[in-house]
Design an enzyme around this catalytic site. Structure first.
Site, mmCIF file in Angstrom:
data_model
loop_
_atom_site.group_PDB
_atom_site.id
_atom_site.type_symbol
_atom_site.label_atom_id
_atom_site.label_comp_id
_atom_site.label_asym_id
_atom_site.label_seq_id
_atom_site.Cartn_x
_atom_site.Cartn_y
_atom_site.Cartn_z
ATOM 1 N N CYS A 1 -2.842 -7.138 37.462
ATOM 2 C CA CYS A 1 -2.057 -6.732 36.403
ATOM 3 C C CYS A 1 -0.723 -5.939 36.817
ATOM 4 O O CYS A 1 -0.031 -5.786 35.771
ATOM 5 C CB CYS A 1 -2.888 -6.066 35.523
ATOM 6 N N ASN B 1 -4.268 -9.876 27.238
ATOM 7 C CA ASN B 1 -3.556 -9.180 28.394
ATOM 8 C C ASN B 1 -3.285 -10.826 29.138
ATOM 9 O O ASN B 1 -4.134 -11.283 29.544
ATOM 10 C CB ASN B 1 -4.984 -8.772 29.002
ATOM 11 N N HIS C 1 1.668 -2.227 30.539
ATOM 12 C CA HIS C 1 0.791 -3.217 30.784
ATOM 13 C C HIS C 1 -0.098 -3.235 29.393
ATOM 14 O O HIS C 1 -0.569 -2.235 29.153
ATOM 15 C CB HIS C 1 -0.155 -3.016 32.007
HETATM 16 C C1 COA Z 1 -13.946 -4.561 28.258
HETATM 17 C C2 COA Z 1 -13.929 -3.122 27.501
HETATM 18 C C3 COA Z 1 -13.086 -3.644 26.226
HETATM 19 C C4 COA Z 1 -15.329 -3.142 27.028
HETATM 20 O O1 COA Z 1 -15.185 -1.938 26.040
HETATM 21 P P1 COA Z 1 -16.066 -0.737 26.407
HETATM 22 O O2 COA Z 1 -16.070 0.001 25.078
HETATM 23 O O3 COA Z 1 -15.927 -0.362 27.562
HETATM 24 O O4 COA Z 1 -17.411 -1.634 25.910
HETATM 25 P P2 COA Z 1 -18.745 -1.312 26.965
HETATM 26 O O5 COA Z 1 -18.520 -2.203 28.288
HETATM 27 O O6 COA Z 1 -19.197 -0.060 27.399
HETATM 28 O O7 COA Z 1 -19.732 -1.997 26.308
HETATM 29 C C5 COA Z 1 -20.130 -1.494 24.791
HETATM 30 C C6 COA Z 1 -21.391 -2.440 24.234
HETATM 31 O O8 COA Z 1 -20.526 -3.735 23.800
HETATM 32 C C7 COA Z 1 -21.290 -4.861 23.922
HETATM 33 N N1 COA Z 1 -20.275 -5.931 24.209
HETATM 34 C C8 COA Z 1 -19.427 -6.184 25.255
HETATM 35 N N2 COA Z 1 -18.553 -7.109 25.099
HETATM 36 C C9 COA Z 1 -18.698 -7.384 23.979
HETATM 37 C C10 COA Z 1 -18.060 -8.426 22.998
HETATM 38 N N3 COA Z 1 -16.940 -8.830 23.371
HETATM 39 N N4 COA Z 1 -18.480 -8.043 21.442
HETATM 40 C C11 COA Z 1 -19.228 -7.339 21.161
HETATM 41 N N5 COA Z 1 -20.096 -6.581 21.858
HETATM 42 C C12 COA Z 1 -19.686 -6.412 23.232
HETATM 43 C C13 COA Z 1 -21.720 -4.365 25.505
HETATM 44 O O9 COA Z 1 -22.744 -5.404 25.649
HETATM 45 C C14 COA Z 1 -22.291 -3.070 25.357
HETATM 46 O O10 COA Z 1 -23.668 -2.945 24.625
HETATM 47 P P3 COA Z 1 -24.627 -2.005 24.877
HETATM 48 O O11 COA Z 1 -24.059 -0.585 24.539
HETATM 49 O O12 COA Z 1 -25.832 -2.325 24.037
HETATM 50 O O13 COA Z 1 -24.854 -2.317 26.434
HETATM 51 C C15 COA Z 1 -13.181 -2.322 27.987
HETATM 52 O O14 COA Z 1 -14.105 -1.502 28.859
HETATM 53 C C16 COA Z 1 -11.932 -2.212 28.603
HETATM 54 O O15 COA Z 1 -10.965 -2.746 28.201
HETATM 55 N N6 COA Z 1 -11.836 -2.254 30.146
HETATM 56 C C17 COA Z 1 -10.664 -2.549 30.934
HETATM 57 C C18 COA Z 1 -10.224 -3.986 30.749
HETATM 58 C C19 COA Z 1 -9.142 -3.985 31.522
HETATM 59 O O16 COA Z 1 -8.276 -3.180 31.508
HETATM 60 N N7 COA Z 1 -9.008 -4.944 32.406
HETATM 61 C C20 COA Z 1 -7.854 -5.599 33.032
HETATM 62 C C21 COA Z 1 -7.467 -4.915 34.073
HETATM 63 S S1 COA Z 1 -6.044 -4.407 33.946
#
Ligand code: COA
Length: 331
Positions: free
Chosen positions: A116, A286, A256
């Site tokens: 990214c 993204n 980004h």
């Molecule tokens: C991926 C992302 C959106 C997840 O959001 P988050 O707030 O961190 O959520 P978590 O991973 O802590 O998951 C929270 C809960 O939602 C659930 N969950 C995950 N994906 C889900 C989805 N698509 N829909 C519904 N629930 C979801 C998880 O299983 C978890 O459930 P639990 O609490 O029962 O275990 C976030 O972590 C993120 O944006 N990370 C960085 C991504 C990024 O920048 N990536 C590219 C590199 S630049």
């Protein structure tokens, strides 16, 4: 003689027609529009459909449109830096494939892989060849066909990524406009949290790697989020401090587009109001190396000569950084 800066003199972008909405994702994995919107800010993303379509096929219209805008021929390009983590194939480089498709017969080129952060790494790399006087026209392309490496049964990754490509042309400027400063960083200890395990020399493609889903992008979202939110904000603040820029001096933050919450945290750290922040994540998700040039393309009409832009990114590696840019054209 005044210093040569590498200025962006044209920008263009391309996104595929097919729109993958949160509602369609609801039919594919256990998720919902409300969760995706509140956690990421994403409503829809574009997907490149069709047999035999690759990342270079998005770069071709982006670059052809760019050359038309600038009024130059492809044969005038000296160098193509193609930032991507989804090259058409491991080799030859997508830069070479693109050069052939557009007729850039006098260019050399290479692919740059920084996930990214690809575009800000590539912009800084391309700028060096202008600043040194070695080249006059450098094309920096950022594009990814993320749908080619996403498992549409994995709700933690498939909601985030989309396909798209943007490109800029760099040319010498002696008016004090262009790339003014860059801070680029990396930390390889981030590898376990964001990767594709197979398809390289460690785990070449085999029936076992395919069966185990090792060719898909893997992400430990929570860990990546924590690193991203701190490091992208820190590096954006660092480049402002190093160049003695206040929030009032900054015309635009070009972040980004990984997660709206990461963008908001970066803007807050820089002391910027949201009307100074380019955000199109709701429509494209993204697109990895594509996000920043796609923003520049969409906001091009609003950019004015002399505007101060801060570009900031974070990605797999981990890689991250920021670029301080003075826009070189526009009313
Ligand atoms: C991926 C992302 C959106 C997840 O959001 P988050 O707030 O961190 O959520 P978590 O991973 O802590 O998951 C929270 C809960 O939602 C659930 N969950 C995950 N994906 C889900 C989805 N698509 N829909 C519904 N629930 C979801 C998880 O299983 C978890 O459930 P639990 O609490 O029962 O275990 C976030 O972590 C993120 O944006 N990370 C960085 C991504 C990024 O920048 N990536 C590219 C590199 S630049």
């Amino acid at each position: 003689m005044s210093k040569i800066h590498a200025a962006i003199t044209a920008v263009n972008g391309y996104v595929p027609d097919y729109i993958l909405t949160n509602q369609e994702l609801e039919t594919m994995v256990d998720t919902n529009d409300e969760w995706i919107t509140t956690r990421t800010g994403i409503k829809e993303r574009r997907i490149l459909k069709g047999e035999g379509k690759a990342t270079s096929d998005m770069a071709v219209p982006a670059v052809k449109g760019l050359l038309e805008k600038r009024g130059i021929g492809a044969e005038e390009i000296d160098l193509i830096v193609f930032c991507t983590c989804t090259p058409d194939m491991p080799f030859p480089s997508t830069a070479n494939i693109l050069a052939d498709k557009i007729g850039a017969v006098n260019a050399w080129g290479f692919d740059l892989q920084a996930a990214c952060s690809g575009f800000i790494y590539g912009l800084t790399t391309g700028a060096q060849f202008i600043e040194s006087g070695m080249h006059k026209k450098v094309l920096v392309v950022g594009g990814d066909k993320m749908s080619s490496i996403i498992n549409y049964k994995d709700r933690t990754t498939c909601i985030i990524f989309g396909d798209g490509c943007g490109a800029v042309l760099l040319e010498p400027n002696t008016e004090g406009l262009g790339v003014m400063d860059s801070i680029l960083k990396s930390d390889g200890s981030g590898c376990p949290y964001l990767n594709i395990k197979a398809g390289g020399s460690l785990h070449p493609a085999s029936h076992e790697t395919v069966d185990a889903g090792m060719h898909y992008a893997y992400q430990e979202g929570r860990t990546v989020f924590k690193f991203a939110v701190t490091n992208m904000a820190d590096v954006a603040a660092e480049i402002m401090e190093r160049n003695r820029l206040t929030a009032d001096d900054v015309t635009w933050l070009v972040p980004h587009q990984a997660n709206k919450r990461i963008i908001d945290a970066t803007a807050e750290r820089m002391g910027l109001d949201e009307d100074k922040v380019m955000v199109n994540i709701q429509r494209y998700g993204n697109t990895t190396a594509g996000t920043i040039p796609l923003c520049l393309w969409e906001w091009e009409d609003q950019l004015k000569k002399g505007d101060t832009l801060i570009l900031a990114a974070f990605g797999g590696g981990f890689t991250w950084g920021a670029v301080y840019l003075k826009w070189a054209y526009g009313a």
